[in-house]
Scaffold this motif. Structure first.
Motif, PDB file in Angstrom:
ATOM      1  N   SER A 119       0.803  -1.215  -0.021  1.00 48.96           N
ATOM      2  CA  SER A 119      -0.097  -0.048   0.019  1.00 48.96           C
ATOM      3  C   SER A 119       0.897   1.276   0.078  1.00 48.96           C
ATOM      4  N   SER A 120       2.094   1.302   0.741  1.00 52.60           N
ATOM      5  CA  SER A 120       2.918   2.317   0.328  1.00 52.60           C
ATOM      6  C   SER A 120       3.394   2.883  -0.797  1.00 52.60           C
ATOM      7  N   ILE A 121       3.599   1.585  -1.495  1.00 53.22           N
ATOM      8  CA  ILE A 121       3.979   1.718  -2.857  1.00 53.22           C
ATOM      9  C   ILE A 121       2.933   2.370  -3.862  1.00 53.22           C
ATOM     10  N   ALA A 122       1.611   1.778  -3.612  1.00 50.29           N
ATOM     11  CA  ALA A 122       0.460   1.929  -4.453  1.00 50.29           C
ATOM     12  C   ALA A 122       0.095   3.534  -4.219  1.00 50.29           C
ATOM     13  N   PHE A 123       0.078   4.029  -2.810  1.00 45.60           N
ATOM     14  CA  PHE A 123      -0.318   5.305  -2.677  1.00 45.60           C
ATOM     15  C   PHE A 123       0.856   6.261  -3.106  1.00 45.60           C
ATOM     16  N   THR A 124       1.992   6.122  -2.920  1.00 40.00           N
ATOM     17  CA  THR A 124       3.338   6.725  -3.354  1.00 40.00           C
ATOM     18  C   THR A 124       3.142   7.002  -5.064  1.00 40.00           C
ATOM     19  N   SER A 125       2.570   6.045  -5.493  1.00 37.99           N
ATOM     20  CA  SER A 125       2.764   5.908  -7.214  1.00 37.99           C
ATOM     21  C   SER A 125       1.379   6.691  -7.413  1.00 37.99           C
ATOM     22  N   ILE A 126       0.326   6.790  -7.006  1.00 37.20           N
ATOM     23  CA  ILE A 126      -0.940   7.513  -7.087  1.00 37.20           C
ATOM     24  C   ILE A 126      -0.408   9.006  -6.791  1.00 37.20           C
ATOM     25  N   ALA A 127       0.268   9.424  -5.887  1.00 40.22           N
ATOM     26  CA  ALA A 127       0.453  10.668  -5.503  1.00 40.22           C
ATOM     27  C   ALA A 127       1.700  11.297  -6.260  1.00 40.22           C
ATOM     28  N   ARG A 128       2.366  10.391  -7.251  1.00 43.35           N
ATOM     29  CA  ARG A 128       3.451  10.969  -7.901  1.00 43.35           C
ATOM     30  C   ARG A 128       4.846  11.295  -7.177  1.00 43.35           C
ATOM     31  N   GLY A 129       4.889  10.455  -6.060  1.00 46.08           N
ATOM     32  CA  GLY A 129       5.861  10.453  -5.245  1.00 46.08           C
ATOM     33  C   GLY A 129       7.309   9.654  -5.800  1.00 46.08           C
ATOM     34  N   ASN A 130       8.255   9.541  -4.932  1.00 43.82           N
ATOM     35  CA  ASN A 130       9.370   8.798  -5.252  1.00 43.82           C
ATOM     36  C   ASN A 130       9.152   7.309  -5.026  1.00 43.82           C
ATOM     37  N   VAL A 131       8.709   6.427  -5.944  1.00 45.49           N
ATOM     38  CA  VAL A 131       8.298   5.015  -5.805  1.00 45.49           C
ATOM     39  C   VAL A 131       9.470   4.129  -5.444  1.00 45.49           C
ATOM     40  N   PRO A 132      10.792   4.316  -6.144  1.00 47.30           N
ATOM     41  CA  PRO A 132      11.701   3.284  -5.674  1.00 47.30           C
ATOM     42  C   PRO A 132      11.837   3.758  -4.244  1.00 47.30           C
ATOM     43  N   ALA A 133      11.981   4.813  -3.635  1.00 46.37           N
ATOM     44  CA  ALA A 133      12.127   4.890  -2.140  1.00 46.37           C
ATOM     45  C   ALA A 133      11.302   4.308  -1.326  1.00 46.37           C
ATOM     46  N   ALA A 134       9.832   4.297  -1.698  1.00 49.48           N
ATOM     47  CA  ALA A 134       8.697   3.665  -1.083  1.00 49.48           C
ATOM     48  C   ALA A 134       8.814   2.098  -1.058  1.00 49.48           C
ATOM     49  N   ILE A 135       9.406   1.723  -2.156  1.00 50.12           N
ATOM     50  CA  ILE A 135       9.638   0.285  -2.197  1.00 50.12           C
ATOM     51  C   ILE A 135      10.888  -0.240  -1.292  1.00 50.12           C
ATOM     52  N   CYS A 136      11.701   0.492  -1.196  1.00 57.15           N
ATOM     53  CA  CYS A 136      12.790   0.257  -0.130  1.00 57.15           C
ATOM     54  C   CYS A 136      12.434   0.630   1.224  1.00 57.15           C
ATOM     55  N   ALA A 137      11.888   1.473   1.198  1.00 54.99           N
ATOM     56  CA  ALA A 137      11.548   1.939   2.706  1.00 54.99           C
ATOM     57  C   ALA A 137      10.693   0.796   3.376  1.00 54.99           C
TER      58      ALA A 137
END
Length: 347
Positions: A119-137
């Motif tokens: 869900s962190s990845i999905a919401f970050t992607s929707i909000a146009r944020g740093n997706v690779p950082a969300a994956i790793c975090a």
């Protein structure tokens, strides 16, 4: 025939309805005797397989690249394992006015659980944020939580945690960390298969959690512990969790701005640093709390639904943020960052 789709105007995730249905099934037809032993063994195996899939999905190269963005990951870990527990400890003053001891213990346990991944990845992607950082975090948080969550539970919950011991930590490591590492080792050979069938394997993810929920709540029904919870107490718990989520969403957003992160990183920090993982919390609770696991995971289940609903709204609003269309200007203190992604990878 057209596939039936869940109406978009309904705010409740259909999976949450399945969770509630599973709780209802456990209330009406709890597993007993041999059936309980079989369900317990099956749930243990299912969670181990779930973390094996997590390990097989995460690209080792991606994880190593993510380590370069260490400031962001330390910030997320601090939110997850420092700020959240501090707020949980502060809520002790609400006992016994709003929460009884069992619900407060569950609430405190909730604050110790690692962050979510999907869900962190999905919401970050929707909000146009740093997706690779969300994956790793999210992945780093899950790995650190396998060891840190039981240790924090030992310190903060004490005897309320069902008698934490080195054996409890060993069980959690064997059930979660070892399968995850096995998935990493075998990713070279099975990564392609998992990527091609990620939708089907997603059902395995959710089915595993449903099985653990059924096992935990069945044990609670057999032990007769539900008389400890009243509708008034549940209402108080929901109110406390709403405040907890609001505070963490504000701290992650404005705090990351004060630390000098750009918009894309702030989005990743907010979504990875304000949520808690049901998939990681359920098996840990079953080991740490034993027969009382059903009450211990109740706050986590309610918080999980709340965070999904609220973060879905925030992510859609962030996607319309004018800042999202502006070029990224790296912060002086965070020069070595991984590239900003435009979409999710199953990793």
């Amino acid at each position: 025939m057209k596939r039936l789709k869940w109406p978009s105007w309904l705010p409740i995730d259909p999976y949450i309805l399945l969770l509630l249905g599973t709780v209802g099934l456990a209330a009406l037809l709890p597993a007993r005797g041999t059936g309980a032993d079989v369900a317990s063994g099956a749930s243990t195996a299912a969670i181990a397989f779930l973390f094996f899939l997590y390990g097989a999905r995460l690209s080792t190269r991606e994880a190593m690249d993510g380590l370069r963005h260490w400031r962001l990951h330390i910030t997320v870990l601090a939110c997850t394992f420092v700020l959240f527990p501090l707020l949980g400890l502060a809520a002790r003053g609400l006992e016994p006015v709003l929460l009884n001891h069992s619900l407060y213990t569950g609430l405190l346990f909730l604050t110790l659980v690692p962050s979510t991944v999907q869900s962190s990845i999905a919401f970050t992607s929707i909000a146009r944020g740093n997706v690779p950082a969300a994956i790793c975090a999210g992945s780093f948080s899950s790995l650190v939580g396998i060891v840190l969550t039981p240790l924090l539970a030992a310190v903060l919950l004490g005897s309320s945690g069902g008698g934490f011991s080195a054996d409890s930590l060993l069980k959690i490591v064997l059930q979660l960390l070892v399968p995850f590492l096995a998935g990493q080792v075998l990713r070279r050979w099975i990564g392609g298969f998992i990527t091609r069938h990620k939708k089907v394997l997603g059902y395995v993810d959710r089915g595993s959690i449903l099985l653990v929920v059924y096992t935990a709540f069945s044990e609670g029904m057999v032990q007769g512990i539900w008389h400890q919870v009243s509708p008034l107490r549940l209402g108080g718990l929901l109110a406390v969790e709403a405040v907890l989520l609001a505070v963490m969403l504000a701290l992650t957003w404005y705090g990351s701005k004060a630390l000098g992160f750009n918009r894309e990183d702030r989005v990743a920090i907010q979504f990875a640093g304000s949520k808690k993982s049901l998939a990681a919390g359920l098996p840990m609770a079953s080991v740490l709390f034993g027969a009382h696991a059903s009450l211990a995971v109740l706050p986590l289940m309610l918080f999980h639904q709340m965070q999904l609903m609220v973060c879905a709204v925030i992510a859609k609003r962030r996607s319309r943020d004018p800042e999202a269309d502006q070029p990224v200007t790296p912060a002086p203190a965070a020069e070595s960052r991984i590239a900003v992604g435009t979409g999710t990878r199953s990793g």
